[in-house]
Design an enzyme around this catalytic site. Structure first.
Site, PDB file in Angstrom:
ATOM      1  N   TRP A  28      22.107  37.789  41.576  1.00 20.04           N
ATOM      2  CA  TRP A  28      23.094  38.267  40.616  1.00 20.04           C
ATOM      3  C   TRP A  28      22.585  37.980  39.209  1.00 20.04           C
ATOM      4  O   TRP A  28      22.160  36.854  38.917  1.00 20.04           O
ATOM      5  CB  TRP A  28      24.403  37.545  40.885  1.00 20.04           C
ATOM      6  CG  TRP A  28      25.532  37.811  39.953  1.00 20.04           C
ATOM      7  CD1 TRP A  28      26.348  38.904  39.929  1.00 20.04           C
ATOM      8  CD2 TRP A  28      26.018  36.951  38.916  1.00 20.04           C
ATOM      9  NE1 TRP A  28      27.307  38.774  38.958  1.00 20.04           N
ATOM     10  CE2 TRP A  28      27.118  37.577  38.317  1.00 20.04           C
ATOM     11  CE3 TRP A  28      25.619  35.707  38.428  1.00 20.04           C
ATOM     12  CZ2 TRP A  28      27.829  37.024  37.262  1.00 20.04           C
ATOM     13  CZ3 TRP A  28      26.328  35.145  37.382  1.00 20.04           C
ATOM     14  CH2 TRP A  28      27.418  35.804  36.821  1.00 20.04           C
ATOM     15  N   ASP A  84      25.612  42.649  36.416  1.00 17.36           N
ATOM     16  CA  ASP A  84      27.018  42.466  36.071  1.00 17.36           C
ATOM     17  C   ASP A  84      27.212  42.375  34.562  1.00 17.36           C
ATOM     18  O   ASP A  84      26.263  42.157  33.803  1.00 17.36           O
ATOM     19  CB  ASP A  84      27.539  41.201  36.756  1.00 17.36           C
ATOM     20  CG  ASP A  84      29.037  41.245  37.032  1.00 17.36           C
ATOM     21  OD1 ASP A  84      29.740  42.106  36.488  1.00 17.36           O
ATOM     22  OD2 ASP A  84      29.511  40.389  37.807  1.00 17.36           O
ATOM     23  N   CYS A 132      27.729  46.537  38.292  1.00 15.23           N
ATOM     24  CA  CYS A 132      28.993  45.822  38.353  1.00 15.23           C
ATOM     25  C   CYS A 132      29.405  45.472  36.935  1.00 15.23           C
ATOM     26  O   CYS A 132      28.562  45.201  36.098  1.00 15.23           O
ATOM     27  CB  CYS A 132      28.819  44.553  39.194  1.00 15.23           C
ATOM     28  SG  CYS A 132      30.316  43.593  39.382  1.00 15.23           S
ATOM     29  N   SER A 133      30.676  45.479  36.674  1.00 19.56           N
ATOM     30  CA  SER A 133      31.165  45.104  35.358  1.00 19.56           C
ATOM     31  C   SER A 133      32.611  44.666  35.497  1.00 19.56           C
ATOM     32  O   SER A 133      33.533  45.449  35.301  1.00 19.56           O
ATOM     33  CB  SER A 133      31.053  46.285  34.403  1.00 19.56           C
ATOM     34  OG  SER A 133      31.563  45.939  33.139  1.00 19.56           O
ATOM     35  N   ASP A 154      37.245  43.901  41.236  1.00 18.68           N
ATOM     36  CA  ASP A 154      37.441  42.521  41.669  1.00 18.68           C
ATOM     37  C   ASP A 154      38.871  42.314  42.161  1.00 18.68           C
ATOM     38  O   ASP A 154      39.203  41.270  42.679  1.00 18.68           O
ATOM     39  CB  ASP A 154      37.165  41.552  40.513  1.00 18.68           C
ATOM     40  CG  ASP A 154      35.692  41.518  40.138  1.00 18.68           C
ATOM     41  OD1 ASP A 154      34.849  41.917  40.967  1.00 18.68           O
ATOM     42  OD2 ASP A 154      35.379  41.098  39.012  1.00 18.68           O
TER      43      ASP A 154
END
Length: 185
Positions: A28, A84, A132-133, A154
């Site tokens: 990640w 992310d 991803c954010s 999420d």
């Protein structure tokens, strides 16, 4: 940086074991957010928008991120990354712009993001990238071109919300490209 106390042989040893088990090794990354008191905040305050957002509109800042990520990807033998972005950039962008320049810093920043992702994909053509954010805040047509799968949310406890996200997302992406955890208490 890799914590040598936790990983005395580096991440490569972990990746090698994962590969021996027939799996892919993932890591990640959240390279745009800079934590307080960290090296990049202290050494390069001129590259920050606000206190915690590194400005991807700055070519030298992008190079720093790309070189850091590439070194870790190469050294550890990483197959998959989650890219992310868990920060609201608006305050940083607005703080760097005058009234007559609203939006210009944001455009430079986003174009810098696309350039960073393009170069990351060029350097590592077999790397699997999950965008991803904070769960889907940065799934747009351009980031879709620069990733392989997308973390949609999420917020995983609300089944109707998950169905809504999937239905909306499936208008432009096949369902297998949008993912999230399904958590149940």
């Amino acid at each position: 940086t890799v914590n040598a106390a936790k990983f005395p042989r580096g991440l490569r040893a972990v990746a090698d074991r994962v590969h021996q088990l027939g799996m892919k090794f993932g890591l990640w990354f959240e390279p745009e957010r800079v934590a307080n008191g960290t090296r990049w905040q202290l050494e390069h305050p001129e590259w920050l928008l606000g206190k915690n957002l590194i400005d991807l509109g700055e070519p030298a800042a992008r190079t720093l991120i790309l070189d850091m990520m590439s070194a870790i990807i190469n050294e550890a033998g990483i197959d998959w990354i989650r890219y992310d972005f868990n920060i609201d950039p608006l305050e940083g962008w607005r703080g760097a712009e005058g009234d007559e320049q609203q939006g210009l810093r944001q455009i430079r920043y986003i174009n810098g993001l696309y350039a960073l992702l393009d170069e990351l994909m060029r350097r590592h053509p077999n790397l699997f990238i999950e965008q991803c954010s904070s769960g889907g805040r940065r799934i747009d047509i351009e980031t879709i071109r620069r990733g392989h799968t997308y973390w949609k949310s999420d917020e995983t406890f609300d089944q109707p919300l998950m169905r809504f996200h999937q239905t909306g997302g499936n208008q432009f992406l096949p369902g297998g490209f949008l993912n999230t955890n399904y958590c149940k208490f």
